[in-house]
Structure formats: C-alpha cells, structure tokens
Design a protein around this motif. Structure first.
Motif, mmCIF file in Angstrom:
data_model
loop_
_atom_site.group_PDB
_atom_site.id
_atom_site.type_symbol
_atom_site.label_atom_id
_atom_site.label_comp_id
_atom_site.label_asym_id
_atom_site.label_seq_id
_atom_site.Cartn_x
_atom_site.Cartn_y
_atom_site.Cartn_z
ATOM 1 N N GLU A 99 -0.208 15.847 11.167
ATOM 2 C CA GLU A 99 1.137 15.304 11.411
ATOM 3 C C GLU A 99 1.069 13.795 11.652
ATOM 4 O O GLU A 99 1.855 13.023 11.088
ATOM 5 C CB GLU A 99 1.741 16.015 12.633
ATOM 6 N N GLU A 148 -1.285 11.692 10.762
ATOM 7 C CA GLU A 148 -1.678 10.954 9.548
ATOM 8 C C GLU A 148 -0.564 10.977 8.496
ATOM 9 O O GLU A 148 -0.415 10.015 7.741
ATOM 10 C CB GLU A 148 -2.983 11.521 8.986
ATOM 11 N N ALA A 149 0.223 12.074 8.471
ATOM 12 C CA ALA A 149 1.342 12.111 7.527
ATOM 13 C C ALA A 149 2.334 10.997 7.873
ATOM 14 O O ALA A 149 2.860 10.315 6.988
ATOM 15 C CB ALA A 149 2.036 13.467 7.581
ATOM 16 N N LEU A 150 2.562 10.795 9.164
ATOM 17 C CA LEU A 150 3.481 9.728 9.590
ATOM 18 C C LEU A 150 2.887 8.351 9.290
ATOM 19 O O LEU A 150 3.585 7.455 8.819
ATOM 20 C CB LEU A 150 3.798 9.873 11.081
ATOM 21 N N LEU A 151 1.585 8.198 9.557
ATOM 22 C CA LEU A 151 0.938 6.909 9.257
ATOM 23 C C LEU A 151 1.062 6.603 7.764
ATOM 24 O O LEU A 151 1.348 5.473 7.370
ATOM 25 C CB LEU A 151 -0.544 6.946 9.648
ATOM 26 N N ALA A 152 0.847 7.653 6.943
ATOM 27 C CA ALA A 152 0.908 7.465 5.489
ATOM 28 C C ALA A 152 2.306 7.044 5.038
ATOM 29 O O ALA A 152 2.458 6.436 3.986
ATOM 30 C CB ALA A 152 0.490 8.746 4.783
ATOM 31 N N LEU A 153 3.316 7.373 5.851
ATOM 32 C CA LEU A 153 4.684 6.969 5.502
ATOM 33 C C LEU A 153 5.034 5.603 6.091
ATOM 34 O O LEU A 153 6.192 5.209 6.134
ATOM 35 C CB LEU A 153 5.678 8.030 6.001
ATOM 36 N N GLY A 154 4.015 4.910 6.586
ATOM 37 C CA GLY A 154 4.230 3.558 7.089
ATOM 38 C C GLY A 154 4.641 3.483 8.547
ATOM 39 O O GLY A 154 5.129 2.448 9.008
ATOM 40 N N ALA A 155 4.436 4.595 9.278
ATOM 41 C CA ALA A 155 4.786 4.567 10.709
ATOM 42 C C ALA A 155 3.803 3.669 11.469
ATOM 43 O O ALA A 155 2.649 3.547 11.080
ATOM 44 C CB ALA A 155 4.723 5.979 11.278
ATOM 45 N N GLN A 193 0.519 -0.749 9.024
ATOM 46 C CA GLN A 193 1.773 -0.056 8.670
ATOM 47 C C GLN A 193 2.473 -0.729 7.487
ATOM 48 O O GLN A 193 3.139 -0.066 6.692
ATOM 49 C CB GLN A 193 2.710 0.086 9.879
ATOM 50 N N VAL A 246 1.864 18.399 5.002
ATOM 51 C CA VAL A 246 2.141 18.578 6.433
ATOM 52 C C VAL A 246 3.624 18.337 6.650
ATOM 53 O O VAL A 246 4.132 17.256 6.342
ATOM 54 C CB VAL A 246 1.325 17.590 7.294
#
Lengths: 251, 248
Positions: free
Chosen positions: A150, A152-159, B77, B91
């Motif tokens: 979860e 890393e999924a957010l990091l991958a979306l630029g979080a 980021q 995920v």
C-alpha cells in the motif's frame, strides 16, 4: 508495613519457584533475579525519593524525571534498533507528554507543586507512555511488512512519504492507545488500580483514593494520545531513506 | 522525439549471493511516446530495474536522469509523478473503487477528471463496475485494471508496466494493449513494459530491451529484434519461448 511483614512476602516468591520447579519450567533463575532486582530497585528508589522529598530542591525532581525518560526511551528503542534516530524521537515524545501533562496539572491547580505529587504522577505518566510508545513501534514494524504494498503503491503515484505512511501511522496510533482506553472502560469493574489499592491499604479514605485514581486515569488517556501522536509525527520520516524510499529490514 | 529518461551504467548488487551483481552497466535512453518492451528470462532483474527507474529502489551503480536533470536533483515524489511504476500485484488502497480512482487527484490537490476515469474504465471493460464497491472485494483482474486506470490518471511522462496484464483474460488483455498504445501515441507517454508474452511484446512495442547474463544485451527496434536478434542469447530466448508458447 513492618519489616517482618515485608520479609514474609517472600513466601509468594517461594510459591512461584516451587511451581516452576514442579512444572519444570526452568524459570527459577529468572524468578530469583527478578525478585532481587525489583526489591533492590524499589528500595533504592524509596531512599532516593525520601532524600528528594526532604531536600525540596526542584533540580532533584528534574533529574529524576530526566532519568525516567532516559530509561524509558532506552527500553522502548530496543524494539526498533534498526531505525536510526528513533531513540531521540521517543525521548522527545515522552518529554513533551510529561511537560504538557505537568503544566496542565500544576497550572490548573489540580495537584500541588510538591515532589510528593510531581514525582509519582510523572512516573505513572512516563511508564504508561513508554508502553504506548512500545505498542506504537511494534505496530509500525508490522505495518512496514503488511502495508508495504500500500505504501509503495502510494509512493508510485507520487505521494510524499508523509502521505504514503499516513494510514499506517493512524493504525499504529490506534494500536498504541486502545489498551489505555480499554483500561479506562473496565477499571474498578475488573481490577482495582494499583495506586488506589496502595492508598486504601495505607489507610486513605477510599473516596479520596478513587478521586486520585480518576485523575490518574484521565491523565493517562491524554498522555497515551499525546505520546502516540507525537511519536507518529516525529518518527514518520524515519521509516524512509533519505532518497524517499521505504526502508527495508536492516537498511 | 526528445529523450525523457536516461540510464547510465545502472548496476544492482545481490545481497550476499553469487554472482555479486544482479545486473550492471545498463545504459539506455527512453524517448517520449516510445513503447519499449523489456524481455528476458525470469531472475534477470527486470522488475528491480523498473523499481530503480521509479526510485522505489536504489541503484548500486550508475545514474539516471529525467528531462536532462540527474535523479538526485529531483525530489523523489516529483520524479515519481513523472515516472510511474505499476506493479504486477495490484494493491488496492483502502476504500471504494472511486476512492482508488480519486487517489491521484487527492494526493496532488488536483481536480478529479471523472470523464477521463470513466473513459479509461470503459476502455478496459469496466464500464459497469460499481464505483461504490469496496476495492478489496474486486476480482484479481478487476483490481489489476483499476490499478492501471489509477496509474494512468497520474498522467505521468513515463509508465513502467510490470506484467500488468498477467491476470487478465485474452479480451481484457487486448483492451489493455489498445488503451496503452493509444495513450502513448496521443499523449507522448513513454512505456516500458515487462511481459513474458512474445505475441504481446510484438504487438505493443516499437523497441525491445533484452536482458540476459546480468546485462542489457540488446536495445533494438522491435521489428529488427524479432526478425534477426543480434545476440546468440536473444536468438535462443526467442526460439525457446516460441517452442514453449510462453515463458515461465
């Protein structure tokens, strides 16, 4: 309590050792060490408090509280040795919790500004906050494994790292606080808290003892919230490397 | 086509295993709108390479640059907003399908482009999916497609696709291929796509990167690669894959 009565309490230790031997638990050495350490430590603290109460010097109070925070931080940080800088954050969270709690208690005139009140209440506050901090860290370590996808999924979306770890921090704050809140709900019904029991045994009026216990329960709930939230805030960047990656075990 | 992403001598070590390097000396360029398929047998470090490109992992050697700026000059980021990694195992974030689709706009404080989200969902055959459904309750294929749309809504400059159609049925797979190829063409988004399906590789790529023996052995136009691979390893890879139908 007379010396003879105090010495007679050793019978409980004997029962524990006998049971351990009978069941072949192999805990005899641990029990003896634990017994000696707790007796020596408590007697030592008793004499230190006796000295501090007589001396009436605020510096001694500060020193005692500083030692409590130091020992508590040291103890809790052993749960997250691989997170650099965590000990300092724990110490800061405990310091702030203690400062806010004491400031409120004293400025609102809830307790007297005497070592007899400040030292024991600080001990209970820091001790309870230490447990909250430990639970928080345990939960965060579990989150680092379970919620890795979860995060890393957010990091991958630029979080940002703060955005990515927000949910894990929230869940860990809850984990840290729930035992204290559960304790509040069942206190008096399931168990009589230690401080209240001690006061009643020492001859205090039960109603007076209950009033102090209510004070302690409320102090502990706010201390739990403060510690968990401060530690969440202060430790958030530590779960990431300097280049914004989620830290892996041993990194 | 301008160069967007540049890899110079990228290397990654193994942890206490032999050989010491998973791969090294990976040097390549990615141009806007380019559709690259990354091929190689399992264990070559293809996923690790994509994770390095998205800065979810650190290279042990070499450097990356995006639009001419070295990676260390970018905030992580900011880099990841432009170079988005889509994992093989989708995920789902806590909450509904809509919460997942809105995640990007909420993270970046931007308006949610509902129409674009609807178009992408429809293009992947999810037009009738109830957005109020809990994302955790979706099937594997629905999760993979929702995760793909969620990543597309970021509108990054480079999309790193790690076997993103692995759990899709043939029709959904074709739909995903069409959507991604159109997306790359219309928006100039570069795609780097890992797949073990050679038919898919031929279908969606205009460039092939082939990894073997810890090196990027070939970087060639797709047509040229499939017609006449220049290395013995690539020839053997294609022969083996053709005879097996698909790779492990």
């Amino acid at each position: 309590m007379s010396n003879i009565s105090l010495m007679s309490t050793a019978v409980f230790v004997a029962v524990t050792i006998l049971l351990s031997m009978k069941q072949k638990l192999g805990l005899e050495k641990e029990i003896i060490i634990g017994t000696i350490r707790s007796a020596v430590q408590l007697l030592f603290v008793g004499y230190v408090l006796h000295f501090v109460f007589d001396a009436e010097n605020p510096l001694f109070i500060v020193l005692i509280i500083a030692v409590m925070i130091l020992v508590a931080s040291w103890n809790v940080s052993s749960r997250a040795r691989d997170i650099p800088g965590i000990r300092l954050r724990i110490a800061l969270a405990l310091c702030c919790t203690e400062a806010v709690t004491m400031a409120l208690l004293l400025t609102l005139g809830i307790v007297e500004a005497t070592p007899q009140f400040i030292v024991p209440i600080s001990g209970i506050t820091i001790g309870s906050s230490m447990i909250v901090a430990g639970l928080f860290l345990n939960s965060m370590k579990r989150e680092m494994e379970a919620a890795r996808g979860e995060i890393e999924a957010l990091l991958a979306l630029g979080a940002t790292s703060k955005q990515a770890i927000q949910n894990s921090i929230k869940r860990s704050i809850r984990s840290g606080m729930i035992p204290t809140l559960d304790g509040m709900k069942t206190t008096g019904l399931v168990q009589l808290p230690g401080m209240m029991t001690g006061m009643i045994a020492a001859g205090a009026d039960p109603i007076e003892a209950v009033r102090y216990q209510i004070l302690i329960m409320f102090v502990l709930s706010s201390a739990a919230a403060l510690t968990a939230m401060l530690l969440g805030l202060l430790s958030a960047p530590l779960w990431f490397t300097k280049d914004g990656r989620l830290r892996s075990t041993g990194e | 086509m301008s160069i967007q992403l540049s890899l110079q001598g990228i290397g990654k070590k193994r942890h206490g295993e032999s050989p010491a390097y998973l791969f090294r000396e990976i040097t390549a360029e990615v141009r806007s709108g380019q559709r690259i398929v990354l091929l190689g047998t399992s264990g070559q470090g293809k996923t690790t390479l994509l994770r390095i490109l998205s800065r979810l992992e650190k290279p042990d050697e070499g450097t990356l640059s995006l639009n001419g700026r070295p990676f260390l000059e970018w905030k992580p980021q900011e880099w990841r907003r432009r170079v988005c990694y889509v994992a093989q195992q989708p995920v789902m974030l806590t909450g509904t399908v809509e919460a997942n689709l809105r995640a990007v706009s909420e993270l970046h404080g931007a308006a949610f482009d509902k129409r674009l989200a609807e178009e992408c969902m429809a293009a992947l055959g999810l037009e009738s999916l109830d957005w109020s459904k809990q994302a955790a309750d979706l099937s594997g294929g629905e999760k993979q497609r929702t995760a793909l749309v969620r990543a597309l809504l970021l509108q990054s400059e480079v999309l790193l696709l790690d076997e993103v159609t692995a759990s899709l049925d043939p029709a959904s797979k074709r739909a995903a291929e069409r959507l991604l190829s159109d997306w790359a063409q219309k928006r100039g988004t570069a795609l780097i796509w890992i797949t073990h399906d050679l038919d898919q590789a031929a279908q969606v790529s205009d460039f092939i990167w082939f990894m073997d023996e810890g090196r990027l052995l070939e970087t060639a136009p797709a047509e040229e690669f499939f017609r006449e691979p220049s290395t013995r390893q690539a020839r053997s890879f294609i022969r083996r894959t053709d005879s097996e139908g698909s790779l492990l």
